[in-house]
Design a protein around this motif. Sequence first.
Motif, PDB file in Angstrom:
ATOM      1  N   THR A   1       0.830  -1.208   0.000  1.00 56.61           N
ATOM      2  CA  THR A   1       0.000   0.000   0.000  1.00 56.61           C
ATOM      3  C   THR A   1       0.867   1.261   0.000  1.00 56.61           C
ATOM      4  OG1 THR A   1      -0.192  -0.169   2.415  1.00 56.61           O
ATOM      5  CG2 THR A   1      -2.002  -1.067   1.080  1.00 56.61           C
ATOM      6  N   GLU A   2       1.997   1.218   0.742  1.00 52.29           N
ATOM      7  CA  GLU A   2       2.919   2.352   0.723  1.00 52.29           C
ATOM      8  C   GLU A   2       3.556   2.492  -0.653  1.00 52.29           C
ATOM      9  OE1 GLU A   2       5.401   1.125   3.861  1.00 52.29           O
ATOM     10  OE2 GLU A   2       4.115   1.920   5.453  1.00 52.29           O
ATOM     11  N   GLN A   3       3.891   1.359  -1.251  1.00 53.30           N
ATOM     12  CA  GLN A   3       4.451   1.383  -2.597  1.00 53.30           C
ATOM     13  C   GLN A   3       3.447   1.967  -3.593  1.00 53.30           C
ATOM     14  OE1 GLN A   3       5.241  -2.362  -4.977  1.00 53.30           O
ATOM     15  NE2 GLN A   3       7.366  -1.791  -4.495  1.00 53.30           N
ATOM     16  N   MET A   4       2.167   1.644  -3.386  1.00 52.86           N
ATOM     17  CA  MET A   4       1.124   2.165  -4.262  1.00 52.86           C
ATOM     18  C   MET A   4       1.079   3.695  -4.245  1.00 52.86           C
ATOM     19  SD  MET A   4      -1.485   1.609  -6.339  1.00 52.86           S
ATOM     20  CE  MET A   4      -2.313   0.027  -6.136  1.00 52.86           C
ATOM     21  N   CYS A   5       1.360   4.292  -3.090  1.00 48.12           N
ATOM     22  CA  CYS A   5       1.363   5.755  -2.990  1.00 48.12           C
ATOM     23  C   CYS A   5       2.380   6.366  -3.945  1.00 48.12           C
ATOM     24  CB  CYS A   5       1.658   6.190  -1.552  1.00 48.12           C
ATOM     25  SG  CYS A   5       0.361   5.776  -0.367  1.00 48.12           S
ATOM     26  N   PHE A   6       3.579   5.771  -4.007  1.00 46.22           N
ATOM     27  CA  PHE A   6       4.609   6.290  -4.906  1.00 46.22           C
ATOM     28  C   PHE A   6       4.245   6.055  -6.369  1.00 46.22           C
ATOM     29  CE2 PHE A   6       7.186   6.330  -1.064  1.00 46.22           C
ATOM     30  CZ  PHE A   6       7.915   7.503  -1.245  1.00 46.22           C
ATOM     31  N   VAL A   7       3.651   4.900  -6.656  1.00 45.10           N
ATOM     32  CA  VAL A   7       3.222   4.618  -8.030  1.00 45.10           C
ATOM     33  C   VAL A   7       2.151   5.619  -8.449  1.00 45.10           C
ATOM     34  CG1 VAL A   7       2.141   2.923  -9.553  1.00 45.10           C
ATOM     35  CG2 VAL A   7       3.819   2.180  -7.854  1.00 45.10           C
ATOM     36  N   ALA A   8       1.222   5.928  -7.530  1.00 51.35           N
ATOM     37  CA  ALA A   8       0.175   6.904  -7.836  1.00 51.35           C
ATOM     38  C   ALA A   8       0.776   8.285  -8.086  1.00 51.35           C
ATOM     39  CB  ALA A   8      -0.836   6.958  -6.686  1.00 51.35           C
ATOM     40  N   ALA A   9       1.738   8.678  -7.250  1.00 48.50           N
ATOM     41  CA  ALA A   9       2.395   9.975  -7.446  1.00 48.50           C
ATOM     42  C   ALA A   9       3.121  10.010  -8.783  1.00 48.50           C
ATOM     43  CB  ALA A   9       3.366  10.248  -6.299  1.00 48.50           C
TER      44      ALA A   9
ATOM     45  N   THR B   1      -2.158  18.475  -6.746  1.00 53.96           N
ATOM     46  CA  THR B   1      -2.511  18.958  -8.081  1.00 53.96           C
ATOM     47  C   THR B   1      -1.580  18.301  -9.087  1.00 53.96           C
ATOM     48  OG1 THR B   1      -1.017  20.864  -7.910  1.00 53.96           O
ATOM     49  CG2 THR B   1      -3.301  21.190  -7.216  1.00 53.96           C
ATOM     50  N   TRP B   2      -2.091  18.131 -10.328  1.00 58.07           N
ATOM     51  CA  TRP B   2      -1.271  17.427 -11.313  1.00 58.07           C
ATOM     52  C   TRP B   2      -0.154  18.286 -11.892  1.00 58.07           C
ATOM     53  CZ3 TRP B   2      -1.635  19.892 -15.959  1.00 58.07           C
ATOM     54  CH2 TRP B   2      -2.832  20.528 -16.298  1.00 58.07           C
ATOM     55  N   ASP B   3      -0.111  19.570 -11.538  1.00 57.59           N
ATOM     56  CA  ASP B   3       0.948  20.432 -12.080  1.00 57.59           C
ATOM     57  C   ASP B   3       1.948  20.884 -11.021  1.00 57.59           C
ATOM     58  OD1 ASP B   3      -0.984  22.049 -10.802  1.00 57.59           O
ATOM     59  OD2 ASP B   3      -0.228  23.811 -11.852  1.00 57.59           O
ATOM     60  N   GLU B   4       1.749  20.498  -9.736  1.00 56.12           N
ATOM     61  CA  GLU B   4       2.643  21.010  -8.704  1.00 56.12           C
ATOM     62  C   GLU B   4       3.198  19.930  -7.777  1.00 56.12           C
ATOM     63  OE1 GLU B   4       4.128  23.769  -8.096  1.00 56.12           O
ATOM     64  OE2 GLU B   4       3.246  24.890  -9.754  1.00 56.12           O
ATOM     65  N   LYS B   5       2.323  19.227  -7.057  1.00 59.77           N
ATOM     66  CA  LYS B   5       2.821  18.259  -6.070  1.00 59.77           C
ATOM     67  C   LYS B   5       1.722  17.281  -5.691  1.00 59.77           C
ATOM     68  CE  LYS B   5       1.683  21.013  -1.960  1.00 59.77           C
ATOM     69  NZ  LYS B   5       2.186  21.599  -0.718  1.00 59.77           N
ATOM     70  N   MET B   6       2.140  16.146  -5.107  1.00 57.86           N
ATOM     71  CA  MET B   6       1.214  15.152  -4.562  1.00 57.86           C
ATOM     72  C   MET B   6       1.671  14.776  -3.160  1.00 57.86           C
ATOM     73  SD  MET B   6      -1.378  14.503  -6.487  1.00 57.86           S
ATOM     74  CE  MET B   6      -2.001  12.975  -5.765  1.00 57.86           C
ATOM     75  N   GLU B   7       0.685  14.640  -2.273  1.00 55.69           N
ATOM     76  CA  GLU B   7       0.955  14.271  -0.894  1.00 55.69           C
ATOM     77  C   GLU B   7       0.165  13.010  -0.541  1.00 55.69           C
ATOM     78  OE1 GLU B   7       1.451  18.765   0.987  1.00 55.69           O
ATOM     79  OE2 GLU B   7      -0.507  17.763   1.048  1.00 55.69           O
ATOM     80  N   CYS B   8       0.640  12.300   0.466  1.00 58.71           N
ATOM     81  CA  CYS B   8      -0.131  11.174   0.996  1.00 58.71           C
ATOM     82  C   CYS B   8      -0.273  11.347   2.502  1.00 58.71           C
ATOM     83  CB  CYS B   8       0.526   9.846   0.650  1.00 58.71           C
ATOM     84  SG  CYS B   8       1.919   9.407   1.685  1.00 58.71           S
TER      85      CYS B   8
ATOM     86  N   TYR C   1       1.886  14.373 -15.929  1.00 57.93           N
ATOM     87  CA  TYR C   1       1.079  15.459 -16.490  1.00 57.93           C
ATOM     88  C   TYR C   1       1.649  16.838 -16.178  1.00 57.93           C
ATOM     89  CZ  TYR C   1      -2.357  11.773 -17.162  1.00 57.93           C
ATOM     90  OH  TYR C   1      -2.978  10.617 -17.560  1.00 57.93           O
ATOM     91  N   SER C   2       2.633  16.909 -15.294  1.00 56.59           N
ATOM     92  CA  SER C   2       3.129  18.219 -14.864  1.00 56.59           C
ATOM     93  C   SER C   2       3.755  19.000 -16.012  1.00 56.59           C
ATOM     94  CB  SER C   2       4.151  18.038 -13.739  1.00 56.59           C
ATOM     95  OG  SER C   2       5.295  17.340 -14.213  1.00 56.59           O
ATOM     96  N   THR C   3       4.298  18.293 -16.998  1.00 52.26           N
ATOM     97  CA  THR C   3       4.947  18.993 -18.111  1.00 52.26           C
ATOM     98  C   THR C   3       3.935  19.544 -19.106  1.00 52.26           C
ATOM     99  OG1 THR C   3       5.139  16.932 -19.367  1.00 52.26           O
ATOM    100  CG2 THR C   3       6.981  17.521 -17.941  1.00 52.26           C
ATOM    101  N   THR C   4       2.656  19.177 -18.982  1.00 54.75           N
ATOM    102  CA  THR C   4       1.671  19.555 -20.001  1.00 54.75           C
ATOM    103  C   THR C   4       0.992  20.885 -19.721  1.00 54.75           C
ATOM    104  OG1 THR C   4      -0.198  18.441 -18.922  1.00 54.75           O
ATOM    105  CG2 THR C   4       1.185  17.107 -20.367  1.00 54.75           C
TER     106      THR C   4
END
Length: 725
Positions: A392-400, A567-574, A406-409
């Motif tokens: 489940t912890e690994q899933m967090c990184f995969v999700a991020a 947000t898909w253009d800045e950062k992801m948190e868990c 998408y951040s480059t778009t």
Amino acid sequence: MLEGSLLWSDLLFVVPGWDQQNCGVEQGQAGGPLAPGHEVLGAAVSGGMAEMAHTCRGTINLSTAHIDTEDSCNIVLSNGGRTYHLKANSEVERQRWVTALELAKAKAIRMRNNQSDDSGDEEPASQSDKSELHGTLKTLSSKLEDLSTCNDLIAKHGAALQRSLSELENLKLPAESGEKIKAVNERATLFRITSNAMINACRDFLDLAETHSRKWQRMLQYEREQRIRLEETIEQLAKQHNSLERACRGHLKPFAPTGSVQSAKGEASDEDEETEYFDAMEDAPAFITVTADPKHHRYEPLPQGHASNQSSYNESTCKDLLPKKRRRTRIPDKPNYSLNLWSIMKNCIGKELSKIPMPVNFNEPLSMLQRLTEDLEYHELLDKAVKCESSTEQMCFVAAFSVSSYSTTVHRTAKPFNPLLGETYELDRLEEFGFRSLCEQVSHHPPAAAHHVYSKRGWTLWQEITIASKFRGKYLSIMPLGAIHLEFHSSGNHYVWRKVTSTVHNIIVGKLWIDQSGEIEIVNHKSKDKCQLKFTPYSYFSRDVPRKVTGVVSDADGKAHYVMSGTWDEKMECSKIVQSSHGSTSTEGKQKTVYQTLSPKVLWKKYPLPENAENMYFFSDLALTLNEPEERVAPTDSRLRPDQRLMESGRWDEANVEKQRLEEKQRAVRRRREAEAVEALEEGYIPLWFERKVDAVTGELICVYKGGYWEAKDKQDWSMCPDIF
């Protein structure tokens, strides 16, 4: 004559120079009560005075009239103290009439100005066009004068020749000579008859040309005025659009951040053109996150990947590797080329973008294969995921990681080059970052690219992506089709997910901006863990931050372990969930879940763009290096594509010529291959480095890497590669 099925009041629109007989109407039914001085009558538009049932009740001069729209079907015309209310059958009909009235008003104003002041108030470009037109007409007149002179000379010399031959016949010469002279005289007579016929035809042409020269001039002038009028209308629409954007931002969202905030309410991005964005204020998330009191919950340290020092998440862990190779940090600035977007796009509505020949002015100097490789910019997230203790912890990184692509778009509104069939792209970063990537274009219609990445740090990623796109008029929908596979070597965890829909807004008018919307479901097919990510479409009326992404990571039993946010253009948190409970019921009748969580930890944060990025297509540091020339790559590599290289150098005119040559060469090869395949009853095209297999996890037919590329590179044996450039 104005045409349509509009229901409107009995008016006569006065436009100077118009035939008023072409503006008749028939009486209809009266409308509802209005304020004094206002009247609404229904009427069907008809074609001439013979069809008019009565005299028009009033007139309005369009050159000084104000045209406004009350709602989806009503039009208001006001001029001084009079106001007329017009009603259309539908919004489409209303828009047609508003456009026709605006054009008529523009013509009326122009004609009024021409009558009052004949000095002209045109722009220098218009004067240039006018000079060119007059120059062409002057040249034509000169040629006609030359033709008239030639007519006169032929008549004069023909008559002199006939007289000379007649004088020879009257001389006393031997009989044999007389016969020859007689034969010559007959030929001269035939020549004279033919010349006279030609002279008469030339005279008729000259008379016709002189008669119609003024007509041609008026027709050319009219076409030129029509073009200028359309350009002015588009420009005016753009100004009004930008003004409305500013007004909306000022009144509806005064707290919205400036800069890259989108400039219009988003339209739907899926296939159904009628679908509307939901209002984010009404459609609240299915869960609510509440930060738990740290006094009541003991903090459990996360594994190595979840180190508490947030800044360490984007630090390189390559201390044991060789020093990074110096790569370029800039490319030539983007030239400022003007292009009439509407002239190209108006023929593209409803078509697939991949089938429309586009000039390089719409492109960025990267191919779709390189854009696909750009998904690996935050590869260190997968390196950290390898070290996670639980799935489940690994899933967090995969999700991020799935969001980071998408951040480059966010600023990248230009389209990448469509790869040629058989085109490849390698990114060998084995010594620097521990991975190497290979892409190949395995299909042209529909366009499909196969991608394989191997990392010696413990993971392998592969995918086959087909891009489906539709141009809807105001926006462009881009739907990536195909699954992304990620497998970790030591644990055997196999993750699969698919990309969301990208939408490019303001295609015709206004500033282009991109939005991502939809849902991503990431499934670990070994442990059955899941992560459901939701990309909220942008809305002016939402209190949420723009480009918001939320999600929940749950195990095989459905128990939630982490909340994802960002947000898909800045950062992801868990945030680790310590307790969950049922909350209030939403307006749709769904019960919300309340999660109590520990403080959020930043998993991914976007790298800042390099200096001068706005003049370099908003490329990131990685994107700047993707098209950097390298030795020893395959002859089919995107770096060697000539039109793309010319465009990057700023030589766009040459790039357009080269692009056309490559596309025609590809079409010729495809026709030959299809003909040979029909004769041999074989498949038309077989990828070079990939092969089609049924995926054991998804059951889909997918192109997977079959090996051989890196071995061929070591030997520098590219004899099997096709000649595509």
